[in-house]
Structure formats: structure tokens, C-alpha cells
Design a protein around this motif. Structure first.
Motif, PDB file in Angstrom:
ATOM      1  N   SER A 199      51.348  41.578 -36.209  1.00  0.00           N
ATOM      2  CA  SER A 199      51.250  42.195 -37.646  1.00  0.00           C
ATOM      3  C   SER A 199      52.081  41.291 -38.400  1.00  0.00           C
ATOM      4  O   SER A 199      52.912  40.493 -38.034  1.00  0.00           O
ATOM      5  CB  SER A 199      51.818  43.725 -37.394  1.00  0.00           C
ATOM      6  OG  SER A 199      53.202  43.775 -37.394  1.00  0.00           O
ATOM      7  N   THR A 224      54.921  51.814 -42.942  1.00  0.00           N
ATOM      8  CA  THR A 224      54.635  52.870 -42.116  1.00  0.00           C
ATOM      9  C   THR A 224      53.877  52.302 -40.818  1.00  0.00           C
ATOM     10  O   THR A 224      52.859  51.683 -41.213  1.00  0.00           O
ATOM     11  CB  THR A 224      53.704  54.127 -42.541  1.00  0.00           C
ATOM     12  OG1 THR A 224      54.501  54.839 -43.823  1.00  0.00           O
ATOM     13  CG2 THR A 224      53.349  55.023 -41.477  1.00  0.00           C
ATOM     14  N   LYS A 227      51.718  51.973 -37.629  1.00  0.00           N
ATOM     15  CA  LYS A 227      50.532  52.893 -37.003  1.00  0.00           C
ATOM     16  C   LYS A 227      50.233  52.168 -35.807  1.00  0.00           C
ATOM     17  O   LYS A 227      50.168  51.079 -35.534  1.00  0.00           O
ATOM     18  CB  LYS A 227      49.411  52.807 -38.071  1.00  0.00           C
ATOM     19  CG  LYS A 227      49.656  53.794 -39.429  1.00  0.00           C
ATOM     20  CD  LYS A 227      48.731  53.854 -40.247  1.00  0.00           C
ATOM     21  CE  LYS A 227      48.833  54.450 -41.501  1.00  0.00           C
ATOM     22  NZ  LYS A 227      47.714  54.525 -42.437  1.00  0.00           N
ATOM     23  N   SER A 228      50.128  53.083 -34.725  1.00  0.00           N
ATOM     24  CA  SER A 228      49.787  52.512 -33.201  1.00  0.00           C
ATOM     25  C   SER A 228      48.199  52.519 -33.284  1.00  0.00           C
ATOM     26  O   SER A 228      47.673  53.542 -33.544  1.00  0.00           O
ATOM     27  CB  SER A 228      50.437  53.211 -32.210  1.00  0.00           C
ATOM     28  OG  SER A 228      50.153  53.072 -30.923  1.00  0.00           O
ATOM     29  N   SER A 229      47.711  51.369 -32.674  1.00  0.00           N
ATOM     30  CA  SER A 229      46.316  51.415 -32.124  1.00  0.00           C
ATOM     31  C   SER A 229      45.933  51.966 -30.849  1.00  0.00           C
ATOM     32  O   SER A 229      44.981  52.270 -30.448  1.00  0.00           O
ATOM     33  CB  SER A 229      45.785  50.249 -32.542  1.00  0.00           C
ATOM     34  OG  SER A 229      46.561  49.021 -31.907  1.00  0.00           O
ATOM     35  N   GLY A 261      46.772  57.843 -33.796  1.00  0.00           N
ATOM     36  CA  GLY A 261      47.423  59.029 -34.417  1.00  0.00           C
ATOM     37  C   GLY A 261      49.087  58.731 -34.494  1.00  0.00           C
ATOM     38  O   GLY A 261      49.357  59.633 -35.662  1.00  0.00           O
ATOM     39  N   GLU A 285      52.251  57.719 -36.027  1.00  0.00           N
ATOM     40  CA  GLU A 285      52.890  56.771 -36.978  1.00  0.00           C
ATOM     41  C   GLU A 285      54.464  57.025 -37.030  1.00  0.00           C
ATOM     42  O   GLU A 285      54.921  57.949 -36.634  1.00  0.00           O
ATOM     43  CB  GLU A 285      52.044  57.190 -38.463  1.00  0.00           C
ATOM     44  CG  GLU A 285      50.670  57.165 -38.428  1.00  0.00           C
ATOM     45  CD  GLU A 285      50.111  57.449 -39.755  1.00  0.00           C
ATOM     46  OE1 GLU A 285      50.755  57.769 -40.751  1.00  0.00           O
ATOM     47  OE2 GLU A 285      48.846  57.364 -40.028  1.00  0.00           O
ATOM     48  N   ASP A 339      57.330  56.390 -39.936  1.00  0.00           N
ATOM     49  CA  ASP A 339      58.003  55.931 -41.281  1.00  0.00           C
ATOM     50  C   ASP A 339      59.095  55.256 -41.194  1.00  0.00           C
ATOM     51  O   ASP A 339      59.999  55.714 -40.778  1.00  0.00           O
ATOM     52  CB  ASP A 339      58.145  57.332 -42.040  1.00  0.00           C
ATOM     53  CG  ASP A 339      58.620  57.048 -43.591  1.00  0.00           C
ATOM     54  OD1 ASP A 339      59.186  55.836 -43.805  1.00  0.00           O
ATOM     55  OD2 ASP A 339      58.276  58.090 -44.137  1.00  0.00           O
TER      56      ASP A 339
END
Length: 203
Positions: A174, A182, A184-186, A190, A192, A194
Motif C-alpha cells: 500500500s 483508515t 482496511k483489511s482485505s 470488514g 478497519e 482509524d
């Protein structure tokens, strides 16, 4: 993890030797934590990690546990042995045993009383002054090769996060994330984080 009882515990393995296995690892009686990467021993510092390292790892583990409550995945925090076999799951044929700061496993068949055997879905490593080369080079390679779907590399001092996502067998990084972003996990759909509020609590 407590090593198996043995009448011939070895206090200090030969750090120049590069063909140790998990079976050897179980016989060591070392004061320091140690990991085995492709047959070679990597000792961790005898002193405890810095406070900020422990705070960050502990709080992220808590965030993951709260998110995973009632779900099939489980999160574990170091010390927790993760065996990464290549061709065989026999103890004397496994050459890599690591202790990620945090790992999440969604296939319960990979878990046993000794830890995890096989690649976790998510691994988090928290950088500290003494472990940067280990995390950035050696662990990156074995996590990628063994099929860890997602690898988070956190720097508590710089308050940054880099996420490596496994795509067709190779890690894709990334951009470097920090406060205001934020994460976000793949791999853990769901989940996340912050980063602004997360890092803001560090003091």
C-alpha cells in the motif's frame, strides 16, 4: 510457548548453523526469544520490547478481538509459535518457526496445542530499533513464500503503517499510511482501523 520437556535441552544453539528444524527448536532452553527462519536461528533481544511497542501491539490485538467476537477467525499475540512448512508438516522437516507480534487465523484446522501450522491470514509486526532488518527482509520473504494473505508492518515511533497484500503469489504494498488514514483489511473483511484515533492514544 513452553518447549516440550526433554532430558537434553540445549542452552545455546550454534547461530552460524543454518539447517535447524522445528524438532531442534523444541529442545532449546534459551532465556531470549528466538525464531527459526529457513533453518537459521534469529535471537531476539534479552530485554523486553519498548513500552510503546507493547502498548501498540496490545491495543491492536484488543481491536481485532473485539471485531472478531462471534466470527470464525481468532487473533493471537506473541509469544505464539507459527510454523511455516514447505513440503512436510513433520517437526524435523519444518525449517521456519516465527512469533509474529499479532496473527489472525481463520482456518481452525491450522491450530493445535503448540500454535499454528501453516500461514495465518493476517500477520502484524510492530517495528522496534532492534528488529527492523529481521522484519523488513527475512520475515517479509517467508510470509510471502508461505502465503500469508496480508502483512501489516507498523512503526510506532513514526506512527505509520504499510500493508502488504498477497496478489498472485507476490506482495503488493500500500502507500505509507499515517494519522488521517483508515486502514482496511482485505484478509479480514470488514476490519478497519482509524489510524488518527489509534495513534493519538500513544503517549
Amino acid at each position: 510457548m513452553k518447549k516440550e520437556d526433554s532430558k537434553s535441552l540445549i542452552k545455546e544453539p550454534d547461530l552460524s548453523y543454518s539447517n535447524y528444524t522445528y524438532a531442534d527448536y523444541l529442545t532449546w532452553d534459551m532465556e531470549e526469544m528466538a525464531e527459526l527462519i529457513k533453518g537459521k536461528v534469529f535471537k531476539k533481544a534479552a530485554a523486553a520490547p519498548r513500552r510503546i511497542h507493547q502498548w501498540l501491539a496490545g491495543n491492536l490485538h484488543t481491536e481485532l478481538n473485539l471485531f472478531l467476537k462471534g466470527k470464525k477467525c481468532q487473533a493471537y499475540i506473541a509469544p505464539f509459535d507459527v510454523r511455516l512448512p514447505v513440503k512436510s508438516i513433520k517437526d524435523d522437516k519444518i525449517y521456519t518457526v516465527v512469533q509474529p507480534d499479532i496473527c489472525v487465523i481463520c482456518n481452525m484446522e491450522k491450530l493445535d496445542d503448540r500454535g499454528c501450522i501453516g500461514a495465518p491470514d493476517l500477520v502484524v509486526e510492530v517495528l522496534s530499533p532492534g528488529n527492523k532488518q529481521l522484519e523488513l527482509q527475512h520475515k517479509y520473504e517467508v510470509y510471502e513464500e508461505s502465503g500469508v494473505r496480508e502483512y501489516w508492518l507498523m512503526d510506532p515511533e513514526g506512527q505509520t503503517l504499510l500493508i502488504y497484500t498477497l496478489i498472485q503469489g507476490n506482495y503488493q504494498p500500500s502507500r505509507l499510511m499515517t494519522s488521517g488514514d483508515t486502514a482496511k483489511s482485505s484478509a479480514i473483511i470488514g476490519f478497519e482501523l482509524d489510524l488518527e484515533s489509534f495513534f493519538a492514544e500513544i503517549n
